[in-house]
Scaffold this motif. Structure first.
Motif, PDB file in Angstrom:
ATOM      1  N   PHE A  19       0.854  -1.186   0.000  1.00 12.76           N
ATOM      2  CA  PHE A  19       0.000   0.000   0.000  1.00 12.76           C
ATOM      3  C   PHE A  19       0.891   1.238   0.000  1.00 12.76           C
ATOM      4  O   PHE A  19       1.649   1.479   0.950  1.00 12.76           O
ATOM      5  N   GLY A  20       0.807   2.026  -1.075  1.00 19.46           N
ATOM      6  CA  GLY A  20       1.673   3.183  -1.176  1.00 19.46           C
ATOM      7  C   GLY A  20       0.990   4.397  -1.774  1.00 19.46           C
ATOM      8  O   GLY A  20      -0.139   4.323  -2.269  1.00 19.46           O
ATOM      9  N   ASN A  21       1.692   5.512  -1.734  1.00 22.65           N
ATOM     10  CA  ASN A  21       1.188   6.769  -2.268  1.00 22.65           C
ATOM     11  C   ASN A  21       2.376   7.578  -2.766  1.00 22.65           C
ATOM     12  O   ASN A  21       3.274   7.887  -1.986  1.00 22.65           O
ATOM     13  N   GLY A  22       2.401   7.884  -4.055  1.00 19.37           N
ATOM     14  CA  GLY A  22       3.498   8.675  -4.602  1.00 19.37           C
ATOM     15  C   GLY A  22       4.076   8.046  -5.856  1.00 19.37           C
ATOM     16  O   GLY A  22       4.269   6.832  -5.921  1.00 19.37           O
ATOM     17  N   ASP A  23       4.347   8.894  -6.850  1.00 20.86           N
ATOM     18  CA  ASP A  23       4.832   8.410  -8.139  1.00 20.86           C
ATOM     19  C   ASP A  23       6.106   7.578  -8.014  1.00 20.86           C
ATOM     20  O   ASP A  23       6.260   6.556  -8.682  1.00 20.86           O
ATOM     21  N   ALA A  24       7.039   8.025  -7.172  1.00 18.57           N
ATOM     22  CA  ALA A  24       8.353   7.393  -7.126  1.00 18.57           C
ATOM     23  C   ALA A  24       8.384   6.078  -6.360  1.00 18.57           C
ATOM     24  O   ALA A  24       9.415   5.408  -6.334  1.00 18.57           O
ATOM     25  N   CYS A  25       7.252   5.693  -5.746  1.00 21.08           N
ATOM     26  CA  CYS A  25       7.221   4.386  -5.079  1.00 21.08           C
ATOM     27  C   CYS A  25       6.162   3.464  -5.676  1.00 21.08           C
ATOM     28  O   CYS A  25       6.025   2.326  -5.241  1.00 21.08           O
ATOM     29  N   LEU A  26       5.441   3.939  -6.683  1.00 25.53           N
ATOM     30  CA  LEU A  26       4.411   3.114  -7.312  1.00 25.53           C
ATOM     31  C   LEU A  26       4.728   2.813  -8.772  1.00 25.53           C
ATOM     32  O   LEU A  26       4.810   1.652  -9.178  1.00 25.53           O
ATOM     33  N   ILE A  27       4.921   3.849  -9.571  1.00 24.14           N
ATOM     34  CA  ILE A  27       5.155   3.647 -11.001  1.00 24.14           C
ATOM     35  C   ILE A  27       6.404   2.801 -11.269  1.00 24.14           C
ATOM     36  O   ILE A  27       6.362   1.894 -12.119  1.00 24.14           O
ATOM     37  N   PRO A  28       7.531   3.039 -10.580  1.00 24.89           N
ATOM     38  CA  PRO A  28       8.696   2.177 -10.869  1.00 24.89           C
ATOM     39  C   PRO A  28       8.450   0.709 -10.551  1.00 24.89           C
ATOM     40  O   PRO A  28       8.993  -0.170 -11.239  1.00 24.89           O
ATOM     41  N   LYS A  29       7.626   0.420  -9.559  1.00 22.59           N
ATOM     42  CA  LYS A  29       7.303  -0.986  -9.263  1.00 22.59           C
ATOM     43  C   LYS A  29       6.475  -1.591 -10.398  1.00 22.59           C
ATOM     44  O   LYS A  29       6.637  -2.766 -10.751  1.00 22.59           O
ATOM     45  N   ILE A  30       5.595  -0.795 -10.976  1.00 20.95           N
ATOM     46  CA  ILE A  30       4.808  -1.255 -12.119  1.00 20.95           C
ATOM     47  C   ILE A  30       5.721  -1.531 -13.312  1.00 20.95           C
ATOM     48  O   ILE A  30       5.549  -2.530 -14.032  1.00 20.95           O
ATOM     49  N   LEU A  31       6.718  -0.670 -13.524  1.00 23.33           N
ATOM     50  CA  LEU A  31       7.657  -0.882 -14.626  1.00 23.33           C
ATOM     51  C   LEU A  31       8.459  -2.152 -14.410  1.00 23.33           C
ATOM     52  O   LEU A  31       8.734  -2.895 -15.363  1.00 23.33           O
ATOM     53  N   LEU A  32       8.843  -2.413 -13.173  1.00 20.17           N
ATOM     54  CA  LEU A  32       9.601  -3.629 -12.879  1.00 20.17           C
ATOM     55  C   LEU A  32       8.737  -4.869 -13.078  1.00 20.17           C
ATOM     56  O   LEU A  32       9.188  -5.873 -13.634  1.00 20.17           O
ATOM     57  N   GLN A  33       7.487  -4.799 -12.634  1.00 19.33           N
ATOM     58  CA  GLN A  33       6.599  -5.960 -12.737  1.00 19.33           C
ATOM     59  C   GLN A  33       6.152  -6.224 -14.169  1.00 19.33           C
ATOM     60  O   GLN A  33       6.285  -7.343 -14.676  1.00 19.33           O
ATOM     61  N   TYR A  34       5.605  -5.201 -14.795  1.00 16.58           N
ATOM     62  CA  TYR A  34       5.029  -5.375 -16.132  1.00 16.58           C
ATOM     63  C   TYR A  34       6.046  -5.165 -17.248  1.00 16.58           C
ATOM     64  O   TYR A  34       5.916  -5.750 -18.325  1.00 16.58           O
ATOM     65  N   GLY A  35       7.038  -4.299 -16.997  1.00 15.73           N
ATOM     66  CA  GLY A  35       8.020  -4.008 -18.032  1.00 15.73           C
ATOM     67  C   GLY A  35       9.189  -4.958 -18.033  1.00 15.73           C
ATOM     68  O   GLY A  35       9.599  -5.454 -19.087  1.00 15.73           O
ATOM     69  N   LYS A  36       9.741  -5.255 -16.864  1.00 21.78           N
ATOM     70  CA  LYS A  36      10.896  -6.146 -16.774  1.00 21.78           C
ATOM     71  C   LYS A  36      10.482  -7.578 -16.457  1.00 21.78           C
ATOM     72  O   LYS A  36      11.223  -8.525 -16.719  1.00 21.78           O
ATOM     73  N   GLY A  37       9.280  -7.752 -15.870  1.00 22.58           N
ATOM     74  CA  GLY A  37       8.783  -9.095 -15.599  1.00 22.58           C
ATOM     75  C   GLY A  37       9.294  -9.719 -14.316  1.00 22.58           C
ATOM     76  O   GLY A  37       9.419 -10.936 -14.224  1.00 22.58           O
ATOM     77  N   VAL A  38       9.596  -8.886 -13.310  1.00 24.26           N
ATOM     78  CA  VAL A  38      10.057  -9.412 -12.024  1.00 24.26           C
ATOM     79  C   VAL A  38       9.027  -9.107 -10.939  1.00 24.26           C
ATOM     80  O   VAL A  38       8.234  -8.166 -11.042  1.00 24.26           O
ATOM     81  N   HIS A  39       9.016  -9.944  -9.899  1.00 26.78           N
ATOM     82  CA  HIS A  39       8.140  -9.763  -8.736  1.00 26.78           C
ATOM     83  C   HIS A  39       6.664  -9.607  -9.135  1.00 26.78           C
ATOM     84  O   HIS A  39       5.929  -8.805  -8.558  1.00 26.78           O
ATOM     85  N   GLN A  40       6.237 -10.390 -10.082  1.00 20.20           N
ATOM     86  CA  GLN A  40       4.851 -10.293 -10.543  1.00 20.20           C
ATOM     87  C   GLN A  40       3.858 -10.923  -9.567  1.00 20.20           C
ATOM     88  O   GLN A  40       2.651 -10.769  -9.743  1.00 20.20           O
ATOM     89  N   ASP A  41       4.358 -11.606  -8.551  1.00 24.02           N
ATOM     90  CA  ASP A  41       3.477 -12.180  -7.540  1.00 24.02           C
ATOM     91  C   ASP A  41       2.977 -11.129  -6.557  1.00 24.02           C
ATOM     92  O   ASP A  41       1.998 -11.348  -5.854  1.00 24.02           O
ATOM     93  N   LYS A  42       3.654  -9.971  -6.518  1.00 22.11           N
ATOM     94  CA  LYS A  42       3.270  -8.899  -5.588  1.00 22.11           C
ATOM     95  C   LYS A  42       2.127  -8.068  -6.184  1.00 22.11           C
ATOM     96  O   LYS A  42       1.930  -8.039  -7.403  1.00 22.11           O
ATOM     97  N   LEU A  43       1.394  -7.398  -5.321  1.00 22.12           N
ATOM     98  CA  LEU A  43       0.308  -6.526  -5.771  1.00 22.12           C
ATOM     99  C   LEU A  43       0.547  -5.124  -5.221  1.00 22.12           C
ATOM    100  O   LEU A  43       0.615  -4.931  -4.007  1.00 22.12           O
ATOM    101  N   VAL A  44       0.691  -4.164  -6.121  1.00 25.31           N
ATOM    102  CA  VAL A  44       0.960  -2.773  -5.745  1.00 25.31           C
ATOM    103  C   VAL A  44      -0.355  -1.997  -5.759  1.00 25.31           C
ATOM    104  O   VAL A  44      -1.033  -1.929  -6.788  1.00 25.31           O
ATOM    105  N   VAL A  45      -0.718  -1.427  -4.615  1.00 24.70           N
ATOM    106  CA  VAL A  45      -1.989  -0.714  -4.477  1.00 24.70           C
ATOM    107  C   VAL A  45      -1.723   0.765  -4.225  1.00 24.70           C
ATOM    108  O   VAL A  45      -0.977   1.130  -3.310  1.00 24.70           O
TER     109      VAL A  45
END
Length: 377
Positions: free
Chosen positions: A176-202
């Motif tokens: 559970f987070g709030n802020g561009d620099a702690c949410l969008i990069p995690k999305i890039l890592l999950q969907y863009g690089k394909g790592v840690h896809q088991d996690k859910l970023v809210v």
């Protein structure tokens, strides 16, 4: 006279700058006010220039951070943009941003997506990634995030920090987070690089969007009808409903739950007594446990900290600089533990934390503040 006019023109041209996101570079109100005036002159000269309009809007938008009546100004700019470039991508994306990303402005975002430029910049990628996150549209999000990640535009330092956050989370964790620099990069890592896809970023602010809430619950296997949403009548009402929604997720899943350290104290306050520092994240647990042991595990086995010693990719983002020193704030307790119990690990971690401070591009007074933090005990 001609020479003076030519000199003024050259100086004006040099003074105009592409307006960067505040997570890349920060400036004071005078800078944004001046840039807004300069780009306003450009749109008067070239009213069909989408880039000039974007910079004019962005400069005025960031100027609103320092003024009370700024919203009316940016709204006027978007209205003028509509007359000048009514079917242009830049108009639609700025109109969507002006609406604060609320549901009634989704149509503008959809029109912008239909007109994505061939060469996208940070502003384009970030806005559209955020929008697709809000829509919980994983198909289109995956496509855009991969393109965003592979563009190389995103800060390697910010990606590395976020990767380490994910590394410290247990399988299936919910963040559970709030802020561009702690949410969008995690999305890039999950969907863009394909790592840690088991996690859910809210994204906590997105919980105000009914569609986002319903899709999130469905993704978690929770019946959306279990949450009875009522239109908030006050800020306290909004906070209460957010708390109830998060509590519903906690109580109806057996997944590990984490809260961002970048959330404000007010945001994390309802769960504070059950939050345990595991290094870069705060883990929710209704019962006490040895969180220091987990922090040691994360630092010794999971986090990749070698980049604090030496970096080979230029990174000029201001938020990346702050994250280099954030390791000091988050891991100093473990450093003091090592000082008492493990001399070799103490030296190992101290070297990395000090190196992160040394590499940060900030004045010596700021660096000394962080160095003193490591010598408190």
């Amino acid at each position: 006279m001609f020479l003076l006019a030519s000199l003024i023109a050259v100086m004006t041209a040099k003074a105009q700058e592409q307006i960067e996101s505040i997570i890349i570079a920060e400036h004071d109100s005078a800078y944004y006010a001046q840039q807004a005036q300069l780009w306003q002159q450009e749109v008067k000269k070239r009213p069909q220039d989408g880039n000039a309009w974007r910079n004019y809007y962005q400069a005025a938008f960031y100027e609103t951070f320092y003024t009370r009546d700024g919203y009316a100004h940016t709204a006027q700019i978007v209205d003028e943009m509509e007359k000048a470039i009514p079917n242009d991508y830049t108009y639609y994306v700025c109109r969507y941003k002006q609406g604060g990303g609320m549901q009634e402005h989704f149509d503008y975002a959809e029109e912008a997506l239909k007109r994505l430029p061939g060469k996208m910049g940070f502003f384009d990628y970030d806005m559209m990634t955020s929008y697709l996150m809000m829509r919980f549209d994983e198909v289109r999000l995956s496509e855009l995030a991969k393109r965003y990640y592979e563009s190389g535009l995103y800060s390697p330092g910010v990606l590395q920090y976020n990767y380490n956050e994910l590394q410290g989370m247990d399988e299936g964790g919910i963040y559970f987070g709030n802020g561009d620099a702690c949410l969008i990069p995690k999305i890039l890592l999950q969907y863009g690089k394909g790592v840690h896809q088991d996690k859910l970023v809210v994204c906590l602010p997105f919980l105000a969007i009914p569609d986002y809430r319903n899709k999130l619950l469905t993704r978690l296997g929770i019946d959306p009808t279990l949450y009875q949403y009522e239109q908030p009548q006050s800020e306290d009402d909004y906070d209460r409903q957010e708390r109830e929604f998060v509590d519903l997720i906690i109580s109806h899943t057996h997944r590990p739950v984490y809260f961002s350290t970048f959330n404000s104290e007010k945001v994390n306050a309802p769960w504070q007594k059950n939050l345990y520092n595991e290094g870069l994240t705060l883990r929710y647990s209704p019962t006490k446990y040895d969180n220091m042991a987990v922090m040691r595990r994360n630092v010794e086995e999971r986090y990749q900290l070698e980049y604090l010693l030496e970096q080979f990719c230029p990174d000029h983002w201001i938020v990346a600089e702050r994250l280099l020193t954030n390791y000091t704030q988050r891991l100093k307790d473990l450093l003091f533990y090592y000082k008492k119990h493990d001399t070799n690990r103490y030296k190992w971690l101290m070297r990395r934390l000090m190196s992160g401070i040394d590499h940060a591009r900030m004045d010596e007074e700021q660096k000394e503040h962080f160095r003193k933090m490591l010598a408190e005990k």
